[in-house]
Scaffold this active site. Structure first.
Site, PDB file in Angstrom:
ATOM      1  N   SER A 119     -10.750   6.201   3.081  1.00  0.00           N
ATOM      2  CA  SER A 119      -9.725   6.247   2.034  1.00  0.00           C
ATOM      3  C   SER A 119      -9.927   7.481   1.141  1.00  0.00           C
ATOM      4  O   SER A 119      -9.858   8.609   1.629  1.00  0.00           O
ATOM      5  CB  SER A 119      -9.752   4.942   1.236  1.00  0.00           C
ATOM      6  OG  SER A 119      -8.613   4.800   0.430  1.00  0.00           O
ATOM      7  N   ASP A 134      -0.420   0.431   6.533  1.00  0.00           N
ATOM      8  CA  ASP A 134      -0.953   1.163   5.383  1.00  0.00           C
ATOM      9  C   ASP A 134       0.076   2.185   4.907  1.00  0.00           C
ATOM     10  O   ASP A 134       0.701   2.876   5.724  1.00  0.00           O
ATOM     11  CB  ASP A 134      -2.242   1.874   5.801  1.00  0.00           C
ATOM     12  CG  ASP A 134      -2.986   2.522   4.652  1.00  0.00           C
ATOM     13  OD1 ASP A 134      -2.596   2.341   3.485  1.00  0.00           O
ATOM     14  OD2 ASP A 134      -3.986   3.217   4.938  1.00  0.00           O
ATOM     15  N   HIS A 147      -4.469  -1.540   4.889  1.00  0.00           N
ATOM     16  CA  HIS A 147      -5.417  -0.492   4.524  1.00  0.00           C
ATOM     17  C   HIS A 147      -6.889  -0.876   4.618  1.00  0.00           C
ATOM     18  O   HIS A 147      -7.690  -0.121   5.186  1.00  0.00           O
ATOM     19  CB  HIS A 147      -5.086   0.002   3.110  1.00  0.00           C
ATOM     20  CG  HIS A 147      -5.988   1.095   2.610  1.00  0.00           C
ATOM     21  ND1 HIS A 147      -5.871   2.396   3.056  1.00  0.00           N
ATOM     22  CD2 HIS A 147      -7.001   1.088   1.719  1.00  0.00           C
ATOM     23  CE1 HIS A 147      -6.770   3.141   2.445  1.00  0.00           C
ATOM     24  NE2 HIS A 147      -7.486   2.371   1.630  1.00  0.00           N
TER      25      HIS A 147
END
Length: 306
Positions: free
Chosen positions: A166, A269, A299
């Site tokens: 991320s 996501d 995600h």
């Protein structure tokens, strides 16, 4: 009154059933960080529910650098003659959450499975330390590994890989470009980007990345939450288009100097399409890149291995 994490009707049938069950049992009642008054103590709670316990490795040791710290995981067994390969890792959390303990499970899995030293970077966090502090810490960690890694960690500095999840994937991608610009350049052999943030100019409208609009009702990382993270890390809007905040926007010729990549994105996501776009830009530059899309997953699924 609906619960904070109630799954939206438009997303339920698209979700992996195993995730949906776990979400409804363990996540549905969790408050959303972007809807709470900011308090640094929020960082004391787990960033993502559902991770496994760390695996046993040969040694775990913390080191303090100039502005940040690192945790080094060393494999069990004898060091190879030329030293261990090394993987520098950056945790997720929107540049705002997380700490040195956030990805212990992932780091020990990498250490054990890949037979490599893992250096997990405890970079400074926003909003107290906004951009570019985390980038500076990433560069310092790489330079420390390059300069001190052989004698202190028993590594082979010819085999340095970087990676992150991320926001940590954002820092890892940025670092590949930074490494090529250092004098002398620090050669990297691989980048592992897991659901990375590559474009901090993306908008909830779905322009230029359709997944921001298509997955607007996805669990865990909504457009509103992602924009909240962005405001913490990049409070000055003009900085969001800089390549060391949005590596997708780096010049084409810069991509020719970075290492091969494996990029994981998840179908549900909002960040999916910018991760794919980053992989495609690597391929256009002649850099080998594999892009893996995990169907039916939102995600945070990569950290939910427990």
């Amino acid at each position: 009154m609906s619960k904070p994490g109630t799954l939206h009707s438009s997303i339920i049938l698209r979700l992996d059933p195993e995730y949906a069950t776990f979400h409804n049992e363990h996540i549905i009642n969790l408050p959303q960080v972007h809807e709470l008054p900011w308090d640094p103590s929020i960082r004391n709670t787990p960033t993502i529910a559902g991770s496994s316990a760390p695996l046993p490795v040969g040694r775990v040791k913390d080191y303090h650098l100039t502005r940040c710290g690192v945790r080094v995981f060393t494999p069990e067994g004898s060091r190879p003659e030329r030293g261990w390969p090394v993987f520098i890792f950056f945790h997720g959390g929107g540049w705002t959450l997380g700490n040195i303990n956030t990805e212990n499970a992932f780091c020990t899995n990498m250490c054990k499975g890949a037979k490599c030293v893992v250096v997990s970077v405890d970079y400074r966090l926003a909003p107290e330390n906004p951009y570019p502090e985390a980038v500076e810490d990433a560069v310092e960690a790489l330079q420390w590994v390059w300069g001190q890694g052989a004698p202190m960690l028993g590594i082979d500095t010819r085999r340095i890989a970087v990676g992150g999840a991320s926001s940590g994937g954002n820092l890892a991608a940025v670092l590949t470009h930074k490494a090529a610009q250092l004098y002398p350049p620090i050669p990297l052999v691989f980048q592992l980007l897991i659901v990375p943030v590559t474009d901090n100019t993306a908008s909830a409208s779905g322009v230029p990345h359709a997944s921001w609009h298509e997955n607007k009702h996805t669990p865990w990382l909504s457009p509103e939450k992602m924009l909240w993270y962005r405001r913490q890390y990049l409070p000055q809007e003009p900085t969001r288009a800089r390549w060391d905040a949005s590596p997708l926007l780096a010049q084409d010729e810069m991509f020719r100097r970075v290492p091969k990549a494996w990029i994981a994105v998840t179908e549900l996501d909002i960040l999916r399409d910018e991760g794919i776009a980053y992989g495609k830009k690597l391929l256009r530059a002649g850099v080998p890149a594999e892009i893996k899309t995990y169907k039916g997953a939102p995600h945070p699924i990569m950290a939910m291995d427990g």
